[in-house]
Enzyme design. Structure first.
Site, mmCIF file in Angstrom:
data_model
loop_
_atom_site.group_PDB
_atom_site.id
_atom_site.type_symbol
_atom_site.label_atom_id
_atom_site.label_comp_id
_atom_site.label_asym_id
_atom_site.label_seq_id
_atom_site.Cartn_x
_atom_site.Cartn_y
_atom_site.Cartn_z
ATOM 1 N N CYS A 292 0.802 -1.225 0.000
ATOM 2 C CA CYS A 292 0.000 0.000 0.000
ATOM 3 C C CYS A 292 0.835 1.274 0.000
ATOM 4 C CB CYS A 292 -0.958 0.002 1.188
ATOM 5 S SG CYS A 292 -2.212 -1.278 1.096
ATOM 6 N N ASN B 298 -0.804 -1.195 -7.177
ATOM 7 C CA ASN B 298 -0.892 -2.231 -6.144
ATOM 8 C C ASN B 298 -2.338 -2.343 -5.690
ATOM 9 O OD1 ASN B 298 0.174 -4.057 -3.949
ATOM 10 N ND2 ASN B 298 -0.800 -2.480 -2.701
ATOM 11 N N GLU B 299 -2.866 -3.521 -5.739
ATOM 12 C CA GLU B 299 -4.238 -3.797 -5.297
ATOM 13 C C GLU B 299 -5.229 -2.764 -5.845
ATOM 14 O OE1 GLU B 299 -4.362 -4.521 -1.057
ATOM 15 O OE2 GLU B 299 -3.522 -6.518 -1.327
HETATM 16 O O1 AHR Z 1 1.153 -6.842 3.201
HETATM 17 C C1 AHR Z 1 0.453 -5.835 3.824
HETATM 18 C C2 AHR Z 1 -0.547 -5.163 2.908
HETATM 19 O O2 AHR Z 1 -1.484 -6.072 2.441
HETATM 20 C C3 AHR Z 1 0.038 -4.582 1.655
HETATM 21 O O3 AHR Z 1 0.543 -3.324 1.856
HETATM 22 C C4 AHR Z 1 -1.124 -4.529 0.730
HETATM 23 O O4 AHR Z 1 -0.755 -4.652 -0.611
HETATM 24 C C5 AHR Z 1 -2.021 -5.644 1.208
HETATM 25 O O5 AHR Z 1 -3.298 -5.217 1.392
#
Ligand code: AHR
Length: 633
Positions: free
Chosen positions: A246, A368-369
């Site tokens: 994140c 990311n995500e």
């Molecule tokens: O690994 C912890 C968090 O989990 C990461 O930052 C994120 O990509 C996921 O939600």
């Protein structure tokens, strides 16, 4: 007791396993870097730690973004890590100030005022990250300061008030100067603090204070703690994902990760709110990350922000201009890593930093995500531009929620994340059997059995082993995997389960660490067809196994006994092979964990090599066989 039998069909190859299958996921979460892997001992060395997260407003202990995302942000200590101590009849004061800064981007300073120092002492202490641990050796002390206090006595003090090392810092004048000296420590001490005592009456404006061991991993100047770095190196990761997670995204675009802010002299790096409750120093910047990849023999995987902040935190979607600027940032970061210093200013900066050769950047993930139309529009722009400009890189698309719906057609790997209970992993062990074989690969970028699994126990490790066994068997689809998160300081656990944990100079791997290490260091190249039968009265026994042949011809058999009972297993080793090694990870209870006090309760044991053996409940096994006279059991 259960009974199981495994047959291996040596002549039936089911797929090749990517040589890059096992890697690691790094993120500055749980003080993974600051106070962890990064060797700096001083906390809040540039006095910026209390700064409000970028582009937020503060009221009653909360920082709030424009879109309404709320982060707790206590403001009771403006100088975290720093304490004033005055003795005798001396008088002293410590304040934070931004007056006449050396660098506008890093304006915070600590102002120390001292008087009557002939009748006592005025000292500022830095308590480090939950205390400093020092070892015999040399430490580089760097002080950037100005003021009328022309000298200070610097010393490392143990919790018993003994001086473990000291040095004089002199030559401080009216304008800022950077003074470096060394402190020599003769014996180990933990829980220490660094003191700076005013040498005379006056004012001292401290801009930057660093205490850094000379003894770092690979003796890198701005490097890593050897004991934590070695734990990562021992996993033999083929790739190293950075910077997350994140923190790539930020709680808004103003604190999204920016590689350019992390380059150059550490005193000029402002750091940023890192979205996990604290401000990071960026001491492990982009250059240090790429250097570390090289040092541990891993390919670099860099995750770029595509112009949107974290969608789980009320995302800010960048304007066209902002997206374009994130795209330029991605191009610059890639050029910094692999560009030609003769044609790229960013590559020239890499050369100036002492690394003219390209770094081993091989993978780029876009976002990311992230998900949805906003993501796909940005992804499209990024993939078109980056692929054309850097065709040799492998590109990864997000699939947050692992739904595989509506993704863009142009990608090499799709990143799926799983944080589930142990038993969920067992029922997921046919997931990739059903995936299309269409030339596209999966990268399981984050996974862990981290629910109902304590702080990482044996049952979780066994469940992940079962899932890994399944993923390896589907190596034609699943190309890479990385457990997440990697590191955790036990005093700042932001995430329930983390692979490697530490406090002062103690470090341990949770049971999953030992499974990762065992599996990563026993990598097949070609997976073979197997058949497996289990005799379990209730059907409770969930046992997963695979077999493959390594590059050197070793036959590697992996088995996870996810069962509350012992299992007697008989592996029908193909003719011509003989058992050579049997390695196991097991514990007395599925709930068993490792800890600072008992770091090796669960680890890898070497057993006597045999094709028939008794597996402990929730035990994980690797049997290796080499060509020779097989003794059939
Ligand atoms: O690994 C912890 C968090 O989990 C990461 O930052 C994120 O990509 C996921 O939600």
């Amino acid at each position: 007791m259960n009974r199981a039998q495994m047959d291996i069909f040596e002549n039936q190859q089911i797929c090749e396993l990517s040589p890059d299958f096992y890697g690691v996921f790094y993120e500055e979460i749980n003080h993974a870097g600051d106070g962890g892997l990064y060797a700096e001992l001083v906390r809040n060395r540039n006095f910026m730690d209390a700064r409000l997260p970028e582009h937020t407003a503060w009221y009653q202990g909360r920082a709030v973004t424009e879109n309404g995302h709320v982060e707790p942000w206590p403001m009771d200590d403006p100088l975290p890590g720093w304490r004033l101590h005055v003795t005798g009849h001396a008088k002293g004061e410590m304040q934070g100030t931004t007056q006449s800064p050396r660098n506008e981007r890093v304006p915070n300073q600590l102002k120390l005022t001292a008087s009557q120092t002939d009748c006592g002492e005025v000292t500022v202490y830095n308590t480090g990250y939950w205390g400093m641990t020092v070892h015999p050796g040399t430490y580089r002390l760097t002080v950037i300061a100005r003021g009328t206090i022309s000298s200070v006595r610097a010393f490392v003090e143990t919790p018993y008030g003994e001086t473990a090392a000291e040095a004089q810092v002199s030559g401080i004048g009216e304008s800022f100067s950077k003074i470096e000296t060394t402190l020599t420590v003769s014996r180990r001490a933990s829980g220490c603090r660094l003191g700076l005592t005013a040498g005379c009456d006056g004012v001292l404006m401290l801009d930057f204070v660093s205490l850094f061991p000379k003894d770092t991993f690979w003796a890198r100047e701005n490097g890593m703690k050897p004991h934590i770095a070695q734990m990562i190196a021992d996993l033999s990761p083929s790739f190293f994902r950075f910077p997350g997670g994140c923190i790539v995204e930020g709680i808004n675009l103003s604190n999204a990760f920016s590689f350019a802010d992390t380059l150059g002299p550490v005193e000029d790096r402002p750091g940023k709110y890192n979205l996990w409750g604290y401000r990071r120093t960026d001491g492990i910047g982009y250059h240090e990350y790429l250097t570390f990849c090289e040092d541990i023999g891993a390919k670099a995987m860099y995750v770029v922000n595509c112009g949107m902040s974290c969608q789980a935190r009320q995302a800010e979607y960048g304007t066209k201009e902002q997206v374009e600027s994130f795209l330029q940032e991605a191009i610059h970061a890639i050029e910094y890593a692999i560009g030609d210093p003769n044609t790229s200013v960013w590559a020239a900066r890499r050369a100036e930093a002492g690394h003219p050769e390209p770094f081993p950047l091989a993978y780029v993930e876009i976002g990311n995500e992230n998900w949805g139309d906003e993501y796909l529009a940005r992804y499209g722009l990024f993939i078109d531009t980056l692929k054309q400009r850097f065709p040799s890189l492998v590109y990864i698309i997000n699939d947050y929620g692992a739904q595989r719906s509506d993704v863009h057609p142009e990608y090499d790997l799709i990143d799926e994340h799983f944080y589930v209970t142990p038993e969920r992993f067992l029922v997921m062990t046919d997931r990739y059997d059903r995936y299309p074989r269409n030339g596209k690969g999966v990268y399981v970028g984050e996974y862990a059995a981290n629910q109902e699994a304590g702080r990482g126990n044996m049952a979780a490790a066994c469940a992940e082993a079962a899932f890994l066994i399944h993923m390896e068997e589907n190596g034609d689809v699943v190309k890479m995997a990385s457990y997440a998160p990697l590191l955790c300081h036990v005093n700042d656990r932001k995430w329930p389960v983390n692979l490697i944990c530490f406090a002062d100079d103690h470090v341990f791997g949770i049971p999953s660490y030992h499974v990762q290490k065992l599996f990563s260091n026993n990598r097949p190249q070609t997976m073979l067809k197997t058949s497996f039968s289990v005799d379990s009265f209730t059907g409770e026994a969930q046992i997963r196994a695979n077999a493959g042949v390594a590059k050197d011809g070793t036959l590697i058999i992996k088995i996870a006994n996810f069962s509350r009972e012992e299992t007697e297993i008989c592996v029908n080793v193909p003719d011509g092979y003989a058992p050579a090694g049997l390695y196991a990870v097991f514990a007395e209870m599925p709930e068993t964990e490792n800890s600072v006090e008992e770091p090796q309760r669960v680890s890898v044991c070497t057993c006597s090599a045999s094709a028939s053996f008794l597996m402990k409940p929730y035990g994980v096994y690797v049997l290796t066989c080499v060509r020779g006279t097989a003794e059939k059991m």
